[in-house]
Enzyme design. Structure first.
Site, PDB file in Angstrom:
ATOM      1  N   HIS A 131      36.789  40.287  34.414  1.00  0.00           N
ATOM      2  CA  HIS A 131      36.795  39.593  35.700  1.00  0.00           C
ATOM      3  C   HIS A 131      35.691  40.001  36.677  1.00  0.00           C
ATOM      4  O   HIS A 131      35.635  39.461  37.774  1.00  0.00           O
ATOM      5  CB  HIS A 131      38.164  39.772  36.371  1.00  0.00           C
ATOM      6  CG  HIS A 131      38.547  41.208  36.629  1.00  0.00           C
ATOM      7  ND1 HIS A 131      39.629  41.549  37.409  1.00  0.00           N
ATOM      8  CD2 HIS A 131      38.001  42.383  36.215  1.00  0.00           C
ATOM      9  CE1 HIS A 131      39.743  42.860  37.465  1.00  0.00           C
ATOM     10  NE2 HIS A 131      38.763  43.390  36.756  1.00  0.00           N
ATOM     11  N   HIS A 132      34.859  40.971  36.312  1.00  0.00           N
ATOM     12  CA  HIS A 132      33.817  41.414  37.245  1.00  0.00           C
ATOM     13  C   HIS A 132      32.485  40.678  37.086  1.00  0.00           C
ATOM     14  O   HIS A 132      31.654  40.708  38.003  1.00  0.00           O
ATOM     15  CB  HIS A 132      33.557  42.908  37.089  1.00  0.00           C
ATOM     16  CG  HIS A 132      34.699  43.777  37.494  1.00  0.00           C
ATOM     17  ND1 HIS A 132      35.305  43.685  38.731  1.00  0.00           N
ATOM     18  CD2 HIS A 132      35.357  44.768  36.819  1.00  0.00           C
ATOM     19  CE1 HIS A 132      36.282  44.574  38.790  1.00  0.00           C
ATOM     20  NE2 HIS A 132      36.344  45.235  37.644  1.00  0.00           N
ATOM     21  N   ALA A 133      32.248  40.056  35.940  1.00  0.00           N
ATOM     22  CA  ALA A 133      30.952  39.402  35.721  1.00  0.00           C
ATOM     23  C   ALA A 133      30.719  38.314  36.762  1.00  0.00           C
ATOM     24  O   ALA A 133      31.613  37.526  37.074  1.00  0.00           O
ATOM     25  CB  ALA A 133      30.890  38.810  34.317  1.00  0.00           C
ATOM     26  N   HIS A 171      39.688  45.081  41.858  1.00  0.00           N
ATOM     27  CA  HIS A 171      39.654  43.748  42.458  1.00  0.00           C
ATOM     28  C   HIS A 171      39.021  42.737  41.501  1.00  0.00           C
ATOM     29  O   HIS A 171      37.980  43.009  40.888  1.00  0.00           O
ATOM     30  CB  HIS A 171      38.838  43.806  43.759  1.00  0.00           C
ATOM     31  CG  HIS A 171      38.658  42.490  44.423  1.00  0.00           C
ATOM     32  ND1 HIS A 171      37.440  42.056  44.916  1.00  0.00           N
ATOM     33  CD2 HIS A 171      39.543  41.489  44.685  1.00  0.00           C
ATOM     34  CE1 HIS A 171      37.588  40.857  45.454  1.00  0.00           C
ATOM     35  NE2 HIS A 171      38.852  40.498  45.323  1.00  0.00           N
ATOM     36  N   ASP A 173      36.861  40.511  41.545  1.00  0.00           N
ATOM     37  CA  ASP A 173      35.788  40.015  42.416  1.00  0.00           C
ATOM     38  C   ASP A 173      35.010  38.850  41.832  1.00  0.00           C
ATOM     39  O   ASP A 173      34.634  37.917  42.541  1.00  0.00           O
ATOM     40  CB  ASP A 173      34.832  41.145  42.808  1.00  0.00           C
ATOM     41  CG  ASP A 173      34.216  41.863  41.607  1.00  0.00           C
ATOM     42  OD1 ASP A 173      34.767  41.775  40.488  1.00  0.00           O
ATOM     43  OD2 ASP A 173      33.180  42.539  41.804  1.00  0.00           O
TER      44      ASP A 173
END
Length: 390
Positions: A131-133, A171, A173
């Site tokens: 989920h950070h990419a 998070h 993000d």
């Protein structure tokens, strides 16, 4: 619609390997798959290997120049362009990085397609949840954002409301950023407070662009939050927002790094509480999204003791054959763990905290309590924007 769940799996996803010593050890995926099989869950789900996400699919979220940079780094890891977050300590470049990252993304996109088209009611990709990419860069062990790509594909297929719930310790993000301006997507992230943990985002005041005010929700939990507080925060925020939004599909990310044994974070959540949230997400999908549920993995760096058990529970819940917390882990799997890692495996599917108890928000709150302050901050930031009472 088929009532059967799909498990998205291709052995090649274990090639997502940043090298020796990196926390994102692909053995966690292999051991999860073996534990799913050890409990006989293969007989309860349809195991599907989706094709890798092609460039046109990747471009639903990612910029063409970034995709090109990932391809170049895959061909020549030593020449990775660090301006794209590649070849860094967090995201070392490795051979065939583009291919295996696309394959993981393809499993999440395939899960979304199957659920939307009615080929499955639930679909799980525990290799996903990266989920950070960002659209133009790698971040936090994540090359392509499969969660965002799955949601973007649902929108492309005609979905008008998609809810994303992220319970990873970090998070979500990248997913928030991808849909910051899109009111069709509600993103809810419960995570350790940005003061104490990467990526230092996910403040309650982050509520979406003016064109999508109230579409981003962030519950920033104090370090040390345990089972009762974590479940209290989840139930004080998530169900009411899902009931109001009424998504056509629920996409959830189940990073196991909230666990008290995780080496990279500071929450104190048990496996039993993680299972309780998985059950809650399943129930929310049935109550508000006609059962359409796409469940993803995520972080988790206690790769023997925690991750395989947590995600096996997730697969079992999706399959409609939940594994009881007290269940004894098959001896064959424990032997497999020792052979692969020289570590002793856990004996049961519980941390000994089942049933987990917690206090509901409707019973009242303490404005001096740090956990309740976090919940209040999230509710006060978002609920009025959605026409709800904070």
């Amino acid at each position: 619609m088929s009532g059967r769940a799909q498990l998205m799996w291709d052995e090649a996803v274990t090639g997502y390997d940043f090298g020796p010593g990196h926390p994102m050890d692909p053995v966690r995926l292999a051991l999860t798959r073996k534990l799913v099989d050890a409990f006989g869950l293969d007989r309860e789900v349809e195991v599907v290997a989706a094709k890798a996400a092609g460039e046109s699919t990747l471009r639903l979220v990612h910029r063409q120049d970034y995709i090109g940079a990932v391809k170049a780094a895959s061909a020549d890891p030593a020449g990775a362009d660090q301006s794209y977050g590649l070849g860094t300590v967090d995201d070392p470049a490795f051979a065939r990085m583009h291919e295996v990252s696309s394959l993981i993304a393809g499993q999440s996109v395939g899960a979304a397609e199957a659920v939307w088209r009615g080929e499955a009611l639930h679909a799980v990709n525990f290799a996903g949840g990266l989920h950070h990419a960002m659209p133009g860069g790698a971040s936090g062990f994540c090359i392509y954002n499969d969660a965002s790509l799955a949601i973007a594909r649902l929108l492309e297929l005609g979905a008008e409301r998609v809810a994303y719930v992220d319970v990873d310790v970090h998070h979500g993000d990248g997913v928030q950023a991808a849909f910051w301006e899109d009111p069709r997507v509600l993103t809810i992230s419960l995570h350790e407070h940005p003061r104490t943990l990467f990526p230092q985002t996910g403040w309650p005041e982050e509520t979406g662009a003016d064109s999508a005010a109230g579409s981003a929700v962030n519950v920033a939990l104090p370090a040390g939050t345990g089972d009762a507080g974590w479940l209290r925060a989840f139930h004080a925020v998530v169900p009411e927002l899902i009931a109001d939004f009424r998504p056509q599909v629920l996409v959830t990310q189940h990073g196991a790094d909230t666990h008290f044994e995780d080496p990279l974070a500071h929450l104190a959540v048990s496996l039993d509480a993680q299972r309780a949230v998985q059950v809650a997400c399943h129930d929310l999908a049935h109550e508000y999204a006609d059962g359409r549920w796409v469940a993803l993995g995520g972080g988790g760096y206690a790769v023997v003791d925690v991750v395989p058990r947590s995600w096996t529970h997730l697969v079992a819940i999706a399959a409609g054959r939940a594994v009881e917390p007290e269940a004894v882990i098959p001896e064959g799997w424990r032997q497999e763990v020792f052979a692969r890692t020289r570590q002793l495996a856990p004996a049961r599917m519980t941390d000994g905290r089942w049933p987990v108890s917690w206090s509901g928000w409707e019973a009242g709150y303490d404005p001096a309590d740090r956990l309740d302050q976090a919940v209040l901050a999230a509710r006060r930031a978002v609920f009025p924007l959605r026409g709800l009472l904070a």
